[in-house]
Design an enzyme around this catalytic site. Structure first.
Site, PDB file in Angstrom:
ATOM      1  N   SER A 146      -3.631   1.703   5.987  1.00 42.40           N
ATOM      2  CA  SER A 146      -3.217   2.791   6.882  1.00 42.40           C
ATOM      3  C   SER A 146      -3.713   4.114   6.318  1.00 42.40           C
ATOM      4  O   SER A 146      -4.029   4.226   5.123  1.00 42.40           O
ATOM      5  CB  SER A 146      -1.686   2.814   6.992  1.00 42.40           C
ATOM      6  N   TYR A 159       7.286   3.237   4.078  1.00 47.11           N
ATOM      7  CA  TYR A 159       6.082   2.720   4.728  1.00 47.11           C
ATOM      8  C   TYR A 159       4.847   3.136   3.932  1.00 47.11           C
ATOM      9  O   TYR A 159       3.938   2.329   3.694  1.00 47.11           O
ATOM     10  CB  TYR A 159       5.994   3.260   6.157  1.00 47.11           C
TER      11      TYR A 159
END
Length: 255
Positions: A146, A159
């Site tokens: 990501s 996250y």
């Protein structure tokens, strides 16, 4: 001749979390490059719907429903598939989840779910597939990282931690398995219009901020991840190992 480097004809790709969003887009894209596809997810009904959609477009598709957070389930599913159907040549570890809460209020159980879904699953499924790839002396593993692998944003610290771990686990996979003929790399999307980002996409203030923050000036389209995934899954990346490729419209390149 050079285009043959990207040809995936005769290759079979397992994509985790592929009933929707980025996983489904990558499945469709690998199909277009010639691969046969194995869709994975926990919701069998959604999985079958996705499979029928791809079959309607001419793809050869199998489904392999199992919980990627369950080590034994992942191993049993992969071992059974390899024995009964055939080799998994390409693994795309795409399954993931998000939970947005200020760090000081972040629930411990949500943190544990993020760890299991976003990073433990990469280990579970990666190991299960690699054991077979090692025996064959070849294989491709693409872990979906990501933009948060490199950058943090308020409200998603856990996250961010999991996606940083994906990049480092990818390096570890390459370090251990390159000697056996495997290429293990990560693909790091920036901000894409997906179900996982639905709350942000529908927020005009966030979308305006993103347009200013991203040099490309917009959200990404999931189809724009396909080319990089094909590259990392094909012979074109035969000496690429342990790297993370950012596909983010330039957001990690600028202040």
């Amino acid at each position: 001749m050079s285009l043959k480097l990207f040809d995936l004809t005769g290759q079979r790709a397992l994509i985790t979390g592929s009933s929707q969003g980025i996983g489904f887009a990558l499945a469709r894209g690998l199909t277009a490059a010639g691969a046969t596809i194995v869709l994975n997810g926990r919701d069998n009904a959604k999985l079958q719907t996705a499979a029928e959609t791809l079959r309607g477009e001419g793809a050869t598709v199998d489904t392999l429903p199992f919980d990627v957070t369950d080590h034994d389930a992942a191993k049993q599913a992969v071992d059974r598939f390899e024995a009964e159907t055939g080799p998994i040549d390409i693994l795309v570890n795409n399954a993931g989840m998000q939970h947005r809460t200020a760090l000081e209020d972040f629930p411990a159980d949500a943190f544990e779910r993020l760890l299991q879904t976003n990073i433990a699953s990469v280990f579970h499924v990666g190991q299960a597939c690699a054991r077979h790839m090692i025996k064959r002396g070849k294989g491709k593993i693409v872990n979906i990282a990501s933009v948060q692998t490199a950058l943090a944003r308020p409200g998603i610290a856990p996250y961010t931690a999991t996606k940083g771990a994906v990049a480092n686990l990818t390096k570890g996979m390459a370090t251990d398995w390159a000697q056996h003929g495997l290429q293990c790399n990560a693909l790091a999307p920036g901000y894409f219009d997906t179900p996982l980002n639905a709350a942000l996409v529908s927020d005009p203030e966030f979308s305006a901020w993103l347009a200013k923050r991203t040099p490309a000036g917009r959200w990404g389209n999931v189809d724009e991840l396909v080319g990089t995934c094909i590259f990392l899954s094909s012979n074109a990346s035969s000496f690429v190992n342990g790297t993370t490729v950012f596909v983010d419209g330039g957001i990690t390149a600028s202040l």
